[in-house]
Design a protein around this motif. Sequence first.
Motif, mmCIF file in Angstrom:
data_model
loop_
_atom_site.group_PDB
_atom_site.id
_atom_site.type_symbol
_atom_site.label_atom_id
_atom_site.label_comp_id
_atom_site.label_asym_id
_atom_site.label_seq_id
_atom_site.Cartn_x
_atom_site.Cartn_y
_atom_site.Cartn_z
ATOM 1 N N THR A 157 -20.059 11.857 -16.779
ATOM 2 C CA THR A 157 -21.282 11.180 -17.195
ATOM 3 C C THR A 157 -21.030 9.682 -17.154
ATOM 4 O OG1 THR A 157 -20.620 11.272 -19.497
ATOM 5 C CG2 THR A 157 -21.959 13.099 -18.669
ATOM 6 N N GLU A 158 -22.071 8.926 -17.172
ATOM 7 C CA GLU A 158 -21.885 7.476 -17.089
ATOM 8 C C GLU A 158 -21.246 6.961 -18.370
ATOM 9 O OE1 GLU A 158 -25.675 4.700 -18.281
ATOM 10 O OE2 GLU A 158 -25.795 5.891 -16.491
ATOM 11 N N LEU A 159 -20.429 5.949 -18.238
ATOM 12 C CA LEU A 159 -19.737 5.369 -19.380
ATOM 13 C C LEU A 159 -20.705 4.565 -20.224
ATOM 14 C CD1 LEU A 159 -16.517 4.106 -17.588
ATOM 15 C CD2 LEU A 159 -16.755 6.144 -18.981
ATOM 16 N N GLN A 160 -20.619 4.719 -21.514
ATOM 17 C CA GLN A 160 -21.454 3.959 -22.432
ATOM 18 C C GLN A 160 -20.704 2.690 -22.826
ATOM 19 O OE1 GLN A 160 -24.548 4.704 -23.204
ATOM 20 N NE2 GLN A 160 -24.442 6.533 -21.924
ATOM 21 N N ILE A 161 -21.224 1.546 -22.423
ATOM 22 C CA ILE A 161 -20.594 0.261 -22.716
ATOM 23 C C ILE A 161 -21.583 -0.585 -23.500
ATOM 24 C CG2 ILE A 161 -19.633 -1.837 -21.714
ATOM 25 C CD1 ILE A 161 -18.868 -0.191 -19.278
ATOM 26 N N THR A 162 -21.122 -1.098 -24.595
ATOM 27 C CA THR A 162 -21.956 -2.000 -25.381
ATOM 28 C C THR A 162 -21.594 -3.428 -24.996
ATOM 29 O OG1 THR A 162 -21.948 -0.410 -27.185
ATOM 30 C CG2 THR A 162 -22.642 -2.657 -27.696
ATOM 31 N N LEU A 163 -22.530 -4.102 -24.353
ATOM 32 C CA LEU A 163 -22.294 -5.465 -23.903
ATOM 33 C C LEU A 163 -22.593 -6.449 -25.029
ATOM 34 C CD1 LEU A 163 -23.915 -5.247 -20.375
ATOM 35 C CD2 LEU A 163 -21.500 -5.194 -20.941
ATOM 36 N N PRO A 164 -21.867 -7.562 -25.067
ATOM 37 C CA PRO A 164 -22.150 -8.554 -26.110
ATOM 38 C C PRO A 164 -23.489 -9.229 -25.857
ATOM 39 C CG PRO A 164 -20.487 -9.360 -24.598
ATOM 40 C CD PRO A 164 -20.750 -7.933 -24.225
ATOM 41 N N THR A 165 -24.121 -9.633 -26.916
ATOM 42 C CA THR A 165 -25.396 -10.323 -26.801
ATOM 43 C C THR A 165 -25.299 -11.676 -27.506
ATOM 44 O OG1 THR A 165 -26.219 -9.297 -28.816
ATOM 45 C CG2 THR A 165 -26.719 -8.175 -26.748
ATOM 46 N N ALA A 166 -26.176 -12.565 -27.129
ATOM 47 C CA ALA A 166 -26.207 -13.891 -27.748
ATOM 48 C C ALA A 166 -27.646 -14.244 -28.044
ATOM 49 C CB ALA A 166 -25.585 -14.924 -26.824
ATOM 50 N N ASP A 167 -27.853 -14.928 -29.129
ATOM 51 C CA ASP A 167 -29.183 -15.373 -29.506
ATOM 52 C C ASP A 167 -29.139 -16.886 -29.671
ATOM 53 O OD1 ASP A 167 -31.756 -15.575 -30.289
ATOM 54 O OD2 ASP A 167 -31.465 -14.656 -32.248
#
Length: 149
Positions: A40-50
């Motif tokens: 299955t596709e890898l679940q990656i949490t990318l960093p976010t910026a505000d």
Amino acid sequence: MNFRKGQGREDPEINLIPFIDVLLVILIFLMVTTTYSRFTELQITLPTADAEKAQDKPNQIDIGIDAQGRYKINNQAVSFLDTATLAQDLKQAATALEAGKEGAQRDPIVVINADRAATHQSVIDVLEAARIAGLAKVTFAAQASGKSK
């Protein structure tokens, strides 16, 4: 010497059946020994910026320098006559910072944010003014090269 045609050698015969048999055995071996699985596709949490959210830095004095050599201390324009007047403005900003925030540290951090086209001398003037004002903690703000406003 025998110069008669048709006697002696026969045309060579190429037999492909053993070659096909070897390839079939290799193919069966690979099919039996290879395991296939579905990933299955890898679940990656990318960093976010505000960029809109103000950062909470209670002991920071921001100094902006634009390409024309104008200075802003904490988003307020200041007139630059010499490094002594800039040092005085930095001292005022430091005392306002200490008075405004009770939990602020005694020695604030001076953050220099210079425009790409700003002269080196203007940055050196700010460094000298911070030294005169007694502000020892000086750092530079950096922006990623691919980011534009």
